[in-house]
Design an enzyme around this catalytic site. Structure first.
Site, PDB file in Angstrom:
ATOM      1  N   VAL A   1       0.833  -1.205   0.000  1.00 24.79           N
ATOM      2  CA  VAL A   1       0.000   0.000   0.000  1.00 24.79           C
ATOM      3  C   VAL A   1       0.869   1.258   0.000  1.00 24.79           C
ATOM      4  O   VAL A   1       1.950   1.282   0.571  1.00 24.79           O
ATOM      5  CB  VAL A   1      -0.924   0.001   1.235  1.00 24.79           C
ATOM      6  CG1 VAL A   1      -1.872   1.185   1.214  1.00 24.79           C
ATOM      7  CG2 VAL A   1      -1.718  -1.306   1.292  1.00 24.79           C
ATOM      8  N   GLU A   2       0.361   2.328  -0.625  1.00 29.93           N
ATOM      9  CA  GLU A   2       1.037   3.622  -0.667  1.00 29.93           C
ATOM     10  C   GLU A   2       2.460   3.512  -1.218  1.00 29.93           C
ATOM     11  O   GLU A   2       3.401   4.063  -0.679  1.00 29.93           O
ATOM     12  CB  GLU A   2       1.032   4.268   0.721  1.00 29.93           C
ATOM     13  CG  GLU A   2      -0.363   4.632   1.197  1.00 29.93           C
ATOM     14  CD  GLU A   2      -0.367   5.291   2.563  1.00 29.93           C
ATOM     15  OE1 GLU A   2       0.719   5.489   3.131  1.00 29.93           O
ATOM     16  OE2 GLU A   2      -1.458   5.612   3.062  1.00 29.93           O
ATOM     17  N   GLY A   3       2.584   2.772  -2.293  1.00 25.44           N
ATOM     18  CA  GLY A   3       3.888   2.522  -2.895  1.00 25.44           C
ATOM     19  C   GLY A   3       4.418   1.184  -2.422  1.00 25.44           C
ATOM     20  O   GLY A   3       4.684   1.015  -1.239  1.00 25.44           O
TER      21      GLY A   3
END
Length: 814
Positions: free
Chosen positions: A501-503
């Site tokens: 998640v988030e990169g």
């Protein structure tokens, strides 16, 4: 002897000048003064005077005269630099412009000012924030059971959803004037950590609306009308938000999203208005199945030029009520048996009025920059807090289990193999919490730490994954049998979720941390890039000239500092006077490796240029070094903020020894794979002049740290502070804490009993109760017997696992 004396004084002068990093004119004046003294007082042939003066003039005059320097050197470097520097895309430029640099930039100088770090305000929660953590947060944690959430309901219980809305958990970051809590970043982080320590699904449910979901975007960029409408409704839970960015074909490359919005006229509330016809297909969107308002990222196009001359307008963000015609929601993904609401969202020819664009018409096409700016804050809080919760939770439960579970007549925590894993768990809990708190405190001080956010997102989620792996090894069969008694199984299953998640973590480590840090945090590189891109070529050359001279001095200073600090074992580095005496050696060692990192990073950028983007392994290892320096700094800062408790010193030492060993090994591996072998040999001589000698934490230190988790006390309490610790002995985690305390209370009696059996003072047949025999023999009194029985019963409750008949297993699988 006269020649030796003057040579030594010259070397000393150069060492002091380089080590202290004086500007060029001071260096020139000082060396000139030395040469004058040498000419007047030295006992040598006149030819040496002439030779040295020629050398000095040949070097110093061009360097100190900008016009001559530019003609001979820097104008040529200017053209070369333009050719080798990596081309920066628009999305990369937005990422580079996002957020701020802070302590990460100080580390990149190779000469961090530790007094600056220690002067940073320590963590402070307001009375209102503490009351919320001790009241509603604890209440919410007691309302849920992770097994019930993940196995029976696949959802939070209705009373938990209701309580979340009533108590304002969705409005932690929303200002009070809009009905929110207006909490600090530190409090936001603390709430997320406590909830996630009880249930990862509970933490995720509260986490998203307080990150990009999309309150922060509204607070920063929303129009007054959007804020007035949405923020109170979000704060009170009347609206459940989600934010959709990831598409099936655009994950890590979020800038390549295929979702589109075409500017057109459409009907809205009975009127013909200007807007966009939007189509999208998104997945992995947390809260999408239950969301009432959807934050959406898409690429806007204006083929009919209804808004202006540009056709491709760029990534745009909009807020769309999920009951809008054409919006499809309601289905769910099932991420590794997790129950948090996550699913796809699709839209087919959804008309979005321009008023629904976050920030209104003027923010059309500005979405990527908006996302990057918000992500630099949100990514610093949510997942790092959840990762810290997992590290602390495993420290709590695994330390207790290792003490109450016995084999061969001793707690399994006394075996060295188990102690090695326990020490890692304890060290990870200490350093992740330190980094979480330091980063949140920086945000509260006004920073938006873009590079640091990538560091803590990657390392705190990875260390959480390592901790649950170690915890599973220690628990053995207890950890693999799913059921209400198993408090680790779901964490083991779901630990990969946070790293996606988030990169994704691979992308974050290999490209983002150093790739972004090398440009943002370096004192000169970004300014040099901007100078070469200056449309006014003459002004760019002049600026570039000054920067290159300063950059050259920076590199030379780091080379000299690396050599001198390597030869002295770091002893020449300054430690802050206010620091604890027992920690000062670590400040010096980190200064040594900061210099080595800065030197090696410069060399890598110089030799690889734009190719560094493709040499991901070298970039990743340099990023690991920057990360280690930051995490170690956070641990030292935490120790000072805690008033340097002696009992915590083993934890601090373990974390720092592990960090220094990692720094050494990453640096060695970078040099071993450096593309220019002659330069690699030179760098190795500078950074490892006496070879590599660090070995990491000792076995004795590891054993000491492991026992911290197995013995209730002030150090353990500080380590576990902030997570939900159940006092319910019927709860599977509360049972561990209950058994731990009873086991420790009964330990002296158990030892006396075992000693009596071992010495032959007490004989117990196989069919007799040991405790009853001891009481009958007068070895134990009634109270002691009861304490042993209570401790053994509590231990058996912890050790027990769940079992099922075939029909139950089939129903469970269904």
């Amino acid at each position: 002897m006269d020649a030796v004396f003057w040579l030594l004084t010259l070397l000393a002068v150069i060492a002091v000048l380089g080590f202290r990093r004086y500007p060029l004119w001071i260096n020139t004046a000082t060396v000139t003064a030395w040469l004058l003294a040498f000419s007047v007082a030295g006992d040598h042939a006149a030819i040496w005077d002439a030779l040295l003066w020629v050398v000095l003039l040949a070097v110093a005059v061009p360097l100190n005269l900008p016009g001559l320097r530019r003609r001979l050197l820097t104008d040529r470097l200017f053209e070369w630099f333009r050719g080798v520097m990596p081309e920066i895309s628009e999305t990369e430029r937005a990422a580079l412009d996002a957020g701020t640099v802070w302590w990460d930039a100080a580390l990149f100088t190779g000469r961090p000012d530790w007094d600056e770090l220690l002067a940073h305000p320590g963590p402070r929660l307001t009375e209102e924030e503490r009351v919320f953590l001790d009241g509603p947060c604890e209440t919410l944690c007691r309302m849920v059971s992770d097994w019930e959430i993940t196995h029976e309901r696949l959802d939070l219980p209705p009373e938990a959803w209701r309580y979340i809305r009533e108590q304002g958990f969705f409005g932690l970051i929303i200002p009070r004037e809009y009905g929110g809590k207006g909490f600090s970043a530190l409090a936001h982080s603390a709430v997320t950590m406590k909830l996630a320590s009880r249930s990862a699904d509970l933490g995720s449910t509260v986490m998203v609306p307080n990150s990009l979901g999309p309150a922060e975007l509204l607070m920063r960029y929303g129009t007054d009308a959007q804020k007035d409408h949405y923020l109170p409704r979000l704060a009170h839970g009347e609206e459940v938000p989600c934010f959709a960015l990831t598409a099936p074909t655009a994950g890590s490359d979020a800038g390549a999203i295929p979702d589109t919005g075409v500017v057109c006229y459409g009907e809205h509330q009975g009127e013909r208005v200007l807007g966009l016809r939007v189509n999208w297909d998104k997945r992995y969107i947390t809260l999408a199945p239950v969301a009432t308002v959807l934050g959406l990222a898409f690429k806007a196009h204006d083929p009919d030029h209804l808004l202006g001359d540009e056709e491709s307008l760029g990534i745009t963000l909009a807020l769309i009520p999920t009951d809008t015609p054409g919006v499809e929601t309601g289905r769910r993904h099932f991420p590794l048996n997790s129950a948090f609401m996550n699913g796809p969202t699709r839209g087919r020819d959804v008309f979005v009025p321009l008023d629904w664009i976050i920030g209104g018409r003027e923010r059309l096409g500005d979405g990527w920059r908006m996302l990057m700016n918000c992500l630099s804050v949100g990514r610093s809080i949510s997942l790092p807090s959840a990762g810290t919760a997992q590290s602390k939770f495993t420290a709590w439960t695994t330390g207790g289990y290792a003490r109450v579970r016995e084999q061969f007549g001793v707690p399994i925590g006394e075996f060295e193999g188990v102690q090695e894993a326990l020490a890692r768990i304890a060290g990870n809990a200490y350093v992740t919490d330190a980094a979480r708190v330091l980063t949140a405190s920086a945000i509260d001080a006004g920073e938006e730490p873009a590079v640091v956010s990538a560091i803590v997102k990657y390392h705190l989620t990875e260390r959480a994954r390592q901790s649950i792996t170690d915890a599973m090894d220690i628990h053995g069969g207890k950890g693999i049998c799913l059921g209400p008694r198993n408090y680790l199984g779901r964490l083991w299953q779901t630990s990969p979720i946070a790293i996606t998640v988030e990169g994704s973590n691979i992308l974050t480590r290999n490209m983002m941390i150093f790739g972004q840090g090398a440009i943002r945090c370096h004192p000169y590189v970004l300014r040099e890039i901007l100078a070469t891109a200056n449309p006014d070529r003459e002004a760019g050359r002049a600026e570039f000239d000054a920067l290159v001279v300063a950059h050259a001095g920076f590199g030379a200073s780091n080379a000299l500092r690396s050599l001198l600090l390597g030869l002295s074992g770091g002893r020449l580095a300054a430690a802050p006077a206010s620091a604890a005496a027992q920690a000062r050696a670590y400040y010096r060692q980190l200064s040594r490796y900061a210099a080595a990192f800065a030197l090696t990073a410069d060399a890598a950028m110089l030799t690889l240029g734009g190719g560094l983007k493709r040499r991901e392994r070298i970039s990743a290892r340099l990023g690991d070094m920057l990360s280690c320096l930051y995490l170690a700094s956070a641990a030292l800062k935490r120790y000072e903020d805690d008033a340097c408790p002696e009992a915590d010193l083993p934890l601090l030492r373990w974390v720092l020894e592990e960090a220094l060993f990692t720094l050494q090994e990453r640096l060695d591996t970078v040099l071993g794979n450096f593309p220019s072998r002659p330069l690699a040999v030179l760098l190795r001589a500078l950074v490892f002049p006496l070879g590599r000698h660090r070995r990491g934490p000792s076995d004795a230190l590891g054993a000491q740290v492991a026992r911290t988790l197995m013995e209730p006390g002030a150090s353990r309490d500080r380590l576990l502070a902030g997570i939900h610790i159940s006092d319910d002995r019927e709860d599977p985690t509360g049972a561990v804490e209950h058994a731990l305390r009873l086991t420790i209370e009964a330990a002296p009696i158990e030892q006396r009993l075992r000693r009596a059996v071992r010495r032959g003072e007490l004989s117990v047949r196989w069919d007799e109760d040991e405790v009853e025999v001891a009481v009958a023999a007068g070895l134990l009194d009634g109270d002691e017997a009861e304490r042993i029985r209570a401790a053994r019963t509590a231990r058996l409750r912890v050790i027990a696992v769940d079992d099922y008949d075939a029909a139950e297993l089939v129903a469970s699988a269904g």
